[in-house]
Design a protein around this motif. Structure first.
Motif, PDB file in Angstrom:
ATOM      1  N   GLY A  74     -18.859  39.356 134.138  1.00 35.20           N
ATOM      2  CA  GLY A  74     -18.241  39.839 135.367  1.00 35.20           C
ATOM      3  C   GLY A  74     -18.743  41.184 135.841  1.00 35.20           C
ATOM      4  O   GLY A  74     -18.375  41.627 136.924  1.00 35.20           O
ATOM      5  N   LEU A  94     -21.605  43.841 137.261  1.00 36.67           N
ATOM      6  CA  LEU A  94     -22.724  43.694 138.187  1.00 36.67           C
ATOM      7  C   LEU A  94     -23.514  44.995 138.246  1.00 36.67           C
ATOM      8  O   LEU A  94     -22.958  46.076 138.023  1.00 36.67           O
ATOM      9  N   HIS A 101     -36.836  37.201 131.106  1.00 33.87           N
ATOM     10  CA  HIS A 101     -35.943  36.664 130.077  1.00 33.87           C
ATOM     11  C   HIS A 101     -36.585  36.615 128.694  1.00 33.87           C
ATOM     12  O   HIS A 101     -37.699  36.137 128.549  1.00 33.87           O
ATOM     13  N   MET A 151     -37.431  35.530 137.330  1.00 30.47           N
ATOM     14  CA  MET A 151     -36.623  35.018 138.442  1.00 30.47           C
ATOM     15  C   MET A 151     -36.173  36.206 139.295  1.00 30.47           C
ATOM     16  O   MET A 151     -35.736  37.218 138.743  1.00 30.47           O
ATOM     17  N   ASN A 208     -28.546  39.316 142.234  1.00 34.69           N
ATOM     18  CA  ASN A 208     -27.523  40.317 142.533  1.00 34.69           C
ATOM     19  C   ASN A 208     -28.056  41.498 143.331  1.00 34.69           C
ATOM     20  O   ASN A 208     -27.295  42.202 143.977  1.00 34.69           O
ATOM     21  N   ARG A 258     -17.233  40.189 143.796  1.00 26.73           N
ATOM     22  CA  ARG A 258     -17.452  39.394 142.583  1.00 26.73           C
ATOM     23  C   ARG A 258     -17.343  40.238 141.325  1.00 26.73           C
ATOM     24  O   ARG A 258     -17.602  39.746 140.230  1.00 26.73           O
ATOM     25  N   TRP A 259     -17.003  41.517 141.459  1.00 31.17           N
ATOM     26  CA  TRP A 259     -16.845  42.365 140.265  1.00 31.17           C
ATOM     27  C   TRP A 259     -15.702  41.782 139.424  1.00 31.17           C
ATOM     28  O   TRP A 259     -14.562  41.704 139.885  1.00 31.17           O
ATOM     29  N   GLY A 260     -16.032  41.366 138.222  1.00 31.77           N
ATOM     30  CA  GLY A 260     -15.028  40.767 137.356  1.00 31.77           C
ATOM     31  C   GLY A 260     -15.046  39.251 137.353  1.00 31.77           C
ATOM     32  O   GLY A 260     -14.289  38.620 136.619  1.00 31.77           O
ATOM     33  N   VAL A 261     -15.881  38.666 138.184  1.00 30.74           N
ATOM     34  CA  VAL A 261     -16.017  37.211 138.193  1.00 30.74           C
ATOM     35  C   VAL A 261     -17.136  36.826 137.221  1.00 30.74           C
ATOM     36  O   VAL A 261     -18.253  37.324 137.345  1.00 30.74           O
ATOM     37  N   VAL A 262     -16.821  35.983 136.254  1.00 22.77           N
ATOM     38  CA  VAL A 262     -17.838  35.544 135.297  1.00 22.77           C
ATOM     39  C   VAL A 262     -18.935  34.808 136.069  1.00 22.77           C
ATOM     40  O   VAL A 262     -18.666  33.789 136.704  1.00 22.77           O
ATOM     41  N   SER A 263     -20.140  35.338 136.038  1.00 23.31           N
ATOM     42  CA  SER A 263     -21.208  34.780 136.866  1.00 23.31           C
ATOM     43  C   SER A 263     -21.636  33.401 136.395  1.00 23.31           C
ATOM     44  O   SER A 263     -21.881  33.180 135.213  1.00 23.31           O
ATOM     45  N   ASP A 275     -25.105  33.756 140.690  1.00 17.98           N
ATOM     46  CA  ASP A 275     -24.738  34.922 141.501  1.00 17.98           C
ATOM     47  C   ASP A 275     -24.950  34.741 143.001  1.00 17.98           C
ATOM     48  O   ASP A 275     -24.168  35.235 143.800  1.00 17.98           O
ATOM     49  N   SER A 276     -26.034  34.054 143.387  1.00 15.88           N
ATOM     50  CA  SER A 276     -26.345  33.970 144.816  1.00 15.88           C
ATOM     51  C   SER A 276     -25.452  32.967 145.536  1.00 15.88           C
ATOM     52  O   SER A 276     -25.494  32.870 146.757  1.00 15.88           O
ATOM     53  N   PRO A 313     -17.842  48.695 146.519  1.00 17.00           N
ATOM     54  CA  PRO A 313     -19.162  49.233 146.147  1.00 17.00           C
ATOM     55  C   PRO A 313     -19.647  48.734 144.789  1.00 17.00           C
ATOM     56  O   PRO A 313     -20.827  48.866 144.475  1.00 17.00           O
ATOM     57  N   LYS A 314     -18.733  48.169 143.997  1.00 15.62           N
ATOM     58  CA  LYS A 314     -19.157  47.682 142.680  1.00 15.62           C
ATOM     59  C   LYS A 314     -19.919  46.357 142.777  1.00 15.62           C
ATOM     60  O   LYS A 314     -20.497  45.905 141.797  1.00 15.62           O
ATOM     61  N   PRO A 360     -22.984  44.594 144.375  1.00 15.55           N
ATOM     62  CA  PRO A 360     -24.195  44.914 145.149  1.00 15.55           C
ATOM     63  C   PRO A 360     -24.474  43.904 146.258  1.00 15.55           C
ATOM     64  O   PRO A 360     -25.289  44.176 147.142  1.00 15.55           O
ATOM     65  N   THR A 361     -23.807  42.738 146.229  1.00 11.23           N
ATOM     66  CA  THR A 361     -24.028  41.750 147.285  1.00 11.23           C
ATOM     67  C   THR A 361     -22.892  41.770 148.305  1.00 11.23           C
ATOM     68  O   THR A 361     -22.819  40.908 149.183  1.00 11.23           O
ATOM     69  N   GLU A 409     -30.084  30.008 137.885  1.00  9.85           N
ATOM     70  CA  GLU A 409     -29.330  31.260 137.774  1.00  9.85           C
ATOM     71  C   GLU A 409     -28.369  31.202 136.584  1.00  9.85           C
ATOM     72  O   GLU A 409     -28.162  32.195 135.892  1.00  9.85           O
ATOM     73  N   SER A 466     -29.970  31.962 133.325  1.00  2.63           N
ATOM     74  CA  SER A 466     -30.173  33.394 133.195  1.00  2.63           C
ATOM     75  C   SER A 466     -28.859  34.111 132.872  1.00  2.63           C
ATOM     76  O   SER A 466     -28.769  34.907 131.937  1.00  2.63           O
ATOM     77  N   ASN A 467     -27.824  33.790 133.649  1.00  4.97           N
ATOM     78  CA  ASN A 467     -26.538  34.483 133.476  1.00  4.97           C
ATOM     79  C   ASN A 467     -25.880  34.193 132.138  1.00  4.97           C
ATOM     80  O   ASN A 467     -25.123  35.003 131.622  1.00  4.97           O
TER      81      ASN A 467
END
Lengths: 522, 442
Positions: free
Chosen positions: A78, A80, A112, A301, A305, B117-122, B125-126, B152-153, B155-156, B246, B249-250
């Motif tokens: 969560g 970022l 990665h 990739m 974000n 999305r701050w705090g949302v388990v990714s 992301d896009s 502001p936390k 970035p998207t 994604e 990666s996440n």
């Protein structure tokens, strides 16, 4: 301002344009009949107060392990990234210093791989679109110019330390997520010494613009070198990469060892396999880490974000106008003020040791000390006082310039006292020694009067008193002098010198006496 | 993987809701890491759809066990069953709208970048959006007003300036409703029905509620036109490539080192490589669907496949976006900003374009939960599940606001949802049309 700087840089570099391709082969007695090609990738830690993508503080080596780690740095779910603008600014400063082109649009990618000191499983870097490309670095000790391929911003990893005996690995995430600049050179270096010169020149440049403290021993400046050998006239050989070299000396030794190893293979009729190698400092040998076939697929990739980094010309100009002076500009400026090359070199060499603070704030160095003192004073006189007297006395005390306690105000006044003849040069040196020894903040004029070192009492009334006294004591001579008898005037001066016990300035007394005698009598 | 993990901080949405006086009553079941369309990939077991026909007297235990949809099936079921007023979910490719449709509640996936999305388990992301589920559009709207704040936390996150720009364009357009040609409160509202949203897999038994909605809108003065979004057939494949890439990666961070589950390598196993040590934790901690997507995504990012899969999918994604931009009356404030061409965002609205799109939310009503006793034809079930997303992923790929609103019951007596999709930043417009849909079907 910006335009002028660029133009100046350009003319400086055009002199060297194409030099790398025109350079003929210079036989090296260590490996006759062979030519060496070296390219270097430098990872320099960005000296920013906070990390690249989190607001956690950048750690110092003294910080206890895992004390400066935010949930983002430890890759908690969560969290970022948030790009630290200071890191961008310092990256742009570096690009400007290397005469590289800051890209109007750059972007961040994920690289990665699984490793225990990489908590997110990927490193954010600028693989596809780096922040700057195409720079040049003229080396300090030769006319060689090394082309810079590109500059990338990226994250550093944590540190893992394996204790083989206890079969455990400990991980410190303090460093995880701090900002790095990866600076990649073209294969323009031709010997271990040139490689060493390149690294030292680059270190000095980064320090001078405050983007990195360039400390190899503490790991804030790390080098990977690519080495190949070939017969002069034939194409370049297969290169091997030597990773993680932590001092200039060891880097040069590693290159030498690697050159000899590759030549031995080739002379034995074998080929050099492309591989990544490590360096053992104790045995002075490189060893295979992994072959080209084992090279990992990093599955790059674009980071979903982080939006693209857009930097327009106005932004780059504003950084350029606010950043510290580049070394070659400083040198030119100092010499234009009449300093000799030697004096300029001394000041700049001391300047290299100045503290590189966070976020591009530099500590005061010898150059800015000189700049302050020489404002409205003769620069040559000031530089003599700094290089001969101040630095000389500090050297006697085994102190560096950083430890100097004498303020620019103190030195300035001291120089003024000597220059105006109020104290003699010898007295000035005594006062300077006194200030350094007692780490005193007393002004030189006060010390001079305390130590009775004035050639003339600081109070002008005193001189007038002595002169009036002489006129009164020698009335006949005074009348004669008033009529223009200069010999008689000398007798009056003599009287002043006598009563002042030699402290009065004879010239000043003479002119004051003339002035007093020419006044209409009361 | 995260069964015994509790986060050291609050998500921005949770903070905003708590500050506004909301009571958080609990966490809802969902598919593991948001991956699934039926809410069957959960360590807590599947979510059973609580819908029951109004005249039904069948006791709970004997009722038909249908899926609540996924991945935010627990949130939709909780709202449907009256356990809460509204619920949050995440919507990466339809995970809020599909459960809303199956359970008969309202589900909004806002414009990408409006809710932090701050705090949302990714997951991806896009594409990831925090979505809101509620019994009515107005309850969803109330929560949206609280959580749609610049953070502001993230970035998207859309900037305040972009939000205002979008909101102005949206209000300008809505002000014209009721003033257009023809009569009725919705004259001037132009609704597009995309032809490509009626694929072969669509069960025609759900079409009656959709027709009722369209008739109702028309009777209130709205113009209904047929539009083409020709890239739609490629959306599902592109979505699964991008989302899985994604995700691979996440989800690399779940390695058993910092937090979450850790499975130590058994004695004697190879520990020379870090990845082989991690594999014990990751093989145990990830369920089959998550593992499948990590493998798919890792492949799509590998050097050999990157151009043909990942880049190709990104190209399709931009085609999908331009499909939408072509049919909407309002230009996207995002692309206008990127081009540095702000005037088009405020300029006279394109007279030919539509205000919103309307289409079925799902290809069918809630499917039966797979019987735990039958293990046959596993693979075809998995593919069926992917097809559930066919109508929801285009809006996700384009980052557009989309809301599923209950439109009555299908022939089988189970809820049918219709989706309203608007231009980026036109969330207010989407909700406004959603209220009319509610009105038409009540």
């Amino acid at each position: 301002m910006q335009v002028r700087t660029t133009a100046c840089l350009f003319s400086r570099f055009t002199r060297y344009r194409g030099a790398h391709t025109l350079r003929g082969h210079r036989e090296d007695p260590r490996w006759p009949g062979w030519a060496v090609v070296v390219g270097i990738e430098v990872h320099a830690q960005i000296k920013s107060r906070q990390k690249l993508f989190s607001n956690m503080l950048t750690p110092e080596p003294s910080d206890s392990p895992n004390s400066l780690v935010s949930p983002y740095d430890a890759a908690f779910p969560g969290t970022l990234p948030r790009l630290n603008p200071k890191c961008v600014e310092l990256g742009v400063r570096t690009a400007i210093a290397l005469n590289a082109e800051v890209q109007p649009r750059s972007a961040f990618d994920r690289k990665h791989y699984f490793y225990s000191d990489l908590p997110s499983g990927y490193q954010i870097t600028q693989h596809y679109a780096p922040i700057a490309t195409g720079g040049r670095l003229p080396l300090s000790n030769s006319d060689t110019v090394v082309r810079i391929t590109q500059i990338q911003l990226e994250q550093d990893t944590g540190k893992s330390t394996t204790d083989a005996r206890r079969r455990t690995t400990t991980i410190d995430l303090n460093r995880a997520g701090t900002g790095l600049m990866e600076i990649v050179s073209e294969p323009d270096l031709r010997s271990p010494e040139e490689a060493g010169d390149y690294v030292r020149t680059l270190q000095a440049l980064l320090r001078s613009v405050g983007s990195s403290d360039g400390n190899m021993e503490q790991g804030s400046f790390r080098c990977d070198v690519n080495v190949s050998v070939h017969r002069p006239g034939s194409p370049h050989g297969t290169r091997c990469e030597i990773k993680n070299l932590n001092s200039v000396k060891f880097m040069m030794v590693a290159i030498t060892c690697e050159v000899l190893r590759q030549i031995k293979l080739l002379e034995g009729g074998l080929s050099v396999p492309q591989e990544t190698r490590g360096f053992n400092e104790d045995s002075a040998e490189t060893y295979a880490l992994r072959s080209k076939e084992d090279a990992p697929d990093y599955r790059y990739m674009p980071d979903p974000n982080l939006p693209p980094l857009l930097l327009d010309k106005a932004f780059v100009s504003s950084i350029s106008s606010r950043m510290p002076e580049l070394p070659h500009v400083t040198r030119a400026r100092l010499m234009s003020r009449g300093l000799s090359e030697r004096d300029a070199d001394v000041l700049m060499a001391i300047d290299m040791g100045r503290e590189v603070g966070y976020d591009g704030v530099l500590g005061q160095g010898a150059v800015s000390y000189f700049d302050v003192v020489s404002e409205r004073r003769d620069p040559k006189v000031v530089v003599n006082w700094i290089t001969h007297e101040l630095l000389g006395q500090l050297a006697v005390r085994h102190e560096t310039f950083k430890e100097n306690t004498m303020t620019t105000e103190q030195l300035g006044e001291l120089i003024d006292l000597v220059q105006s003849g109020k104290i003699t040069g010898t007295s000035g040196k005594t006062i300077l020694r006194n200030i350094l020894t007692s780490r005193s903040h007393v002004m030189p004029s006060e010390l001079a009067s305390e130590l009775s070192l004035f050639t003339l009492p600081e109070n002008g009334d005193e001189l007038e008193k002595w002169c009036l006294n002489a006129i009164e004591a020698l009335p006949e001579q005074a009348i004669a002098a008033r009529k223009g008898n200069t010999n008689v005037l000398n007798r009056l001066v003599g009287h002043v010198m006598k009563t002042s016990r030699g402290r009065a300035d004879a010239k000043a007394a003479r002119s004051l006496l003339q002035k007093l005698l020419n006044q209409p009598e009361p | 993987m995260l069964e015994n993990f509790s986060s050291p901080y609050d998500a921005t949405v949770v903070r905003l809701l708590t500050e506004a006086g909301a009571q958080i009553v609990g966490k809802a079941n969902c598919d593991e890491f948001g991956m699934g369309s039926l809410n069957t990939y959960s360590i807590h077991g599947p979510v059973v759809n609580p819908h029951q026909a109004l005249n039904s007297t069948v006791p709970w235990t004997e009722r038909e066990r249908r899926s609540a949809g996924g991945s935010s099936g627990g949130s939709a079921a909780a709202v449907r069953a009256g356990l809460c007023d509204t619920a949050l979910g995440t919507d990466t490719g339809g995970s809020v709208r599909l459960p809303a449709s199956y359970c008969g509640v309202v589900g909004l996936k806002p414009s990408y970048g409006l809710i932090s999305r701050w705090g949302v388990v990714s997951f991806a992301d896009s594409l990831d959006c925090v979505g809101i589920l509620g019994k009515s559009v107005s309850s969803v709207e109330r929560v949206f007003g609280v959580v749609s704040k610049y953070d502001p936390k993230d970035p998207t996150a859309a900037t305040i300036e972009t939000r205002q720009k979008a909101s102005r364009a949206c209000i300008q357009s809505m002000d014209l409703w009721g003033c257009g040609e023809g009569s009725g409160p919705l004259s001037g509202l132009k609704i597009g029905v995309p032809q490509e949203y009626f694929p072969a897999e669509l069960n025609d038994k759900i079409l009656t509620p959709l027709r009722t909605v369209l008739d109702g809108l028309k009777s209130r003065g709205a113009t209904i036109v047929s539009v083409n979004l020709p890239s739609t057939p490629y959306a599902l494949s592109a979505y699964y490539v991008i989302a899985s890439a994604e995700a691979s990666s996440n989800l690399a961070r779940y390695d058993g080192i910092q937090y979450g589950l850790r499975v130590d390598p058994p004695p004697g196993s190879d520990t020379r490589k870090v990845s082989t040590v991690y594999s014990h934790t990751r093989s145990k901690g990830f369920g089959p669907e998550v593992q499948r997507r990590i493998l798919l995504g890792s492949y799509a990012l590998s050097a050999d496949a990157f151009d043909n899969y990942f880049l190709q999918a990104q190209k399709v994604r931009s085609l999908i976006r331009s499909d939408f931009d072509r049919v909407f009356k309002i230009s996207s404030p995002l692309t206008a900003t990127l081009r540095g061409d702000i005037s088009t965002a405020h300029g006279p609205a394109k007279t030919l374009g539509v205000d919103v799109l309307l289409h079925p939310s799902a290809i069918r009503t809630a499917p039966l939960l797979p019987n735990p006793d039958t293990t046959g034809s596993k693979e075809s079930n998995d593919l069926d599940a992917y097809v559930q997303d066919v109508l929801t992923v285009p809006a996700s790929l384009a980052g557009l606001p989309a809301m599923s609103v209950p439109a009555g019951l299908g022939e089988d007596g189970w809820p049918v949802g219709v989706s309203v999709v608007g231009q980026w930043g036109c969330d207010e417009m989407v909700m406004s049309v959603g209220k009319v849909v509610e009105d038409v079907t009540s």
